[in-house]
Design a protein around this motif. Structure first.
Motif, PDB file in Angstrom:
ATOM      1  N   VAL A   1       0.814  -1.226   0.000  1.00  0.00           N
ATOM      2  CA  VAL A   1       0.000   0.000   0.000  1.00  0.00           C
ATOM      3  C   VAL A   1       0.848   1.278   0.000  1.00  0.00           C
ATOM      4  CG1 VAL A   1      -2.065  -0.987   1.050  1.00  0.00           C
ATOM      5  CG2 VAL A   1      -0.215  -0.194   2.527  1.00  0.00           C
ATOM      6  N   TYR A   2       2.152   1.170   0.209  1.00  0.00           N
ATOM      7  CA  TYR A   2       2.963   2.370   0.407  1.00  0.00           C
ATOM      8  C   TYR A   2       3.885   2.658  -0.784  1.00  0.00           C
ATOM      9  CZ  TYR A   2       5.949   5.715   2.932  1.00  0.00           C
ATOM     10  OH  TYR A   2       6.644   6.843   3.317  1.00  0.00           O
ATOM     11  N   TYR A   3       4.824   1.763  -1.037  1.00  0.00           N
ATOM     12  CA  TYR A   3       5.805   2.013  -2.092  1.00  0.00           C
ATOM     13  C   TYR A   3       5.238   1.697  -3.482  1.00  0.00           C
ATOM     14  CZ  TYR A   3       9.353   2.116   1.571  1.00  0.00           C
ATOM     15  OH  TYR A   3      10.093   2.438   2.670  1.00  0.00           O
ATOM     16  N   THR A   4       5.696   2.467  -4.444  1.00  0.00           N
ATOM     17  CA  THR A   4       5.377   2.124  -5.835  1.00  0.00           C
ATOM     18  C   THR A   4       6.050   0.780  -6.140  1.00  0.00           C
ATOM     19  OG1 THR A   4       5.417   4.457  -6.428  1.00  0.00           O
ATOM     20  CG2 THR A   4       5.653   2.872  -8.239  1.00  0.00           C
ATOM     21  N   ILE A   5       5.290  -0.139  -6.720  1.00  0.00           N
ATOM     22  CA  ILE A   5       5.893  -1.423  -7.133  1.00  0.00           C
ATOM     23  C   ILE A   5       5.637  -1.651  -8.611  1.00  0.00           C
ATOM     24  CG2 ILE A   5       5.868  -2.710  -4.944  1.00  0.00           C
ATOM     25  CD1 ILE A   5       3.146  -3.907  -5.971  1.00  0.00           C
TER      26      ILE A   5
END
Ligand code: GN1
Ligand code: MG
Length: 341
Positions: free
Chosen positions: A314-318
């Motif tokens: 939910v946080y880092y761009t993947i």
């Protein structure tokens, strides 16, 4: 397909008349959306801000205001591209509930890895010079743009929480990683110890190597960028994030597990840069804490990547589902290597 519905308002607020073909996605950041804008022979960086991650944009403006007042750009050997105010004098523009910010574009090279120890040395010097340039600023005047950002104790608790609430099955490789990180209690305890000995400084707090712009020929540092996380912190944070991203034989997103080692010549060059610039400015304990910083920042990123994977990314761009798992695994190999030096 990218929608530029916000462009007319950006044009109005910053006095541009840009069309969509003068704006393009830019850079490798994990958090904001960044665009390069061409306008009348000049270039600018426009960022659509990640408001989920930075929930207090006004704190960032507060800190940037302090920097604008307290740091004389002439005295810095590189550019600090602080935001350009909009027509209302604000450092952010809110358009349809989204935050935008404009900054000058700085020419040069932004890289994810460096090739030579001398480049590591230049990076260390620049980030240390940044801290020294703000050493007269009372750290308590700065506001936390992300509360407890580098609080290892809290990040450990958050990881524990993610382990207990995850929808994923914690077994096999994932379990091994979870066990490895939950086993890092000693590093967490050491954090409390250093905190009791060190002064808080104005730190950059996100000194990964791509948050710096080198001259095209790598002869010097043109700019220190990504200024959202500037807040009160410890010198070892900024040294540590450099170790994590510079003194490693493989980048943060590499899956060449067996090649993830500490690059000792680059590590030594980082130390030299911080020691030279910190001479007479940093305390003896601050210099002593630097090696801890390398381990601590690698560990905290491992905690955070792993927690994000457990939380469903939910946080880092993947770019693929397992990327945060792989980032955490990468940091585990680096941390093990750092713990051996
Ligand atoms: C994020 O935005 P970027 O890519 O410079 C993150 C850092 C991590 C880094 C890991 C605000 O930095 O803390 O070190 O990713 N920034 C924030 O690559 O969470
Ligand atoms: Mg960045």
């Amino acid at each position: 397909m990218q929608s530029f519905s916000w462009l007319p308002e950006v044009n109005r607020l910053y006095g541009f008349q840009i069309t969509e073909n003068k704006i393009r996605p830019f850079g490798d950041g994990h958090i904001h959306q960044t665009f390069l804008i061409d306008w009348e022979d000049k270039k600018f960086i426009l960022q659509r801000f990640n408001h989920q991650v930075f929930q207090f944009p006004e704190r960032i403006s507060h800190n940037h205001d302090i920097l604008i007042r307290e740091i004389d750009p002439e005295k810095l050997p590189f550019i600090l591209p602080l935001p350009i105010p909009n027509m209302h004098g604000e450092l952010f523009s809110v358009i349809d509930g989204q935050y935008f910010r404009l900054a000058p574009f700085v020419e040069g090279k932004c890289v994810n890895e460096v090739d030579y120890p001398h480049q590591a040395y230049l990076a260390a010097k620049a980030f240390a010079q940044f801290i020294v340039a703000g050493i007269h600023i009372k750290a308590s005047l700065l506001q936390e743009s992300i509360p407890n950002f580098h609080d290892l104790q809290l990040r450990y608790q958050q990881l524990l929480q993610s382990v207990s609430s995850t929808q994923r099955q914690v077994k096999g490789e994932l379990k091994e990683l979870v066990d490895f990180y939950l086993d890092q209690k000693k590093l967490v305890e050491e954090y409390a110890l250093w905190k009791s000995k060190l002064p808080l400084r104005m730190t950059h707090s996100d000194t990964k190597i791509n948050n710096l712009i080198y001259a095209d020929d790598f002869s010097k540092v043109n700019a220190v960028i990504d200024l959202d996380t500037i807040m009160a912190g410890y010198v070892f944070y900024d040294f540590g994030d450099l170790v994590r991203t510079v003194a490693c034989t493989e980048g943060e997103s590499s899956q060449n597990w067996e090649n993830i080692k500490v690059d000792m010549p680059k590590y030594a060059a980082l130390l030299k840069g911080f020691q030279e610039v910190g001479e007479g400015a940093f305390t003896k304990e601050e210099i002593q804490s630097l090696p801890y910083g390398g381990q601590m920042m690698t560990c905290i990123m491992g905690f955070r990547f792993l927690a994000d994977y457990l939380n469903g990314n939910v946080y880092y761009t993947i770019h693929y589902e397992e990327q945060n798992l792989h980032r955490a695994k990468n940091q585990m190999f680096l941390l093990k290597a750092l713990q051996r030096i």
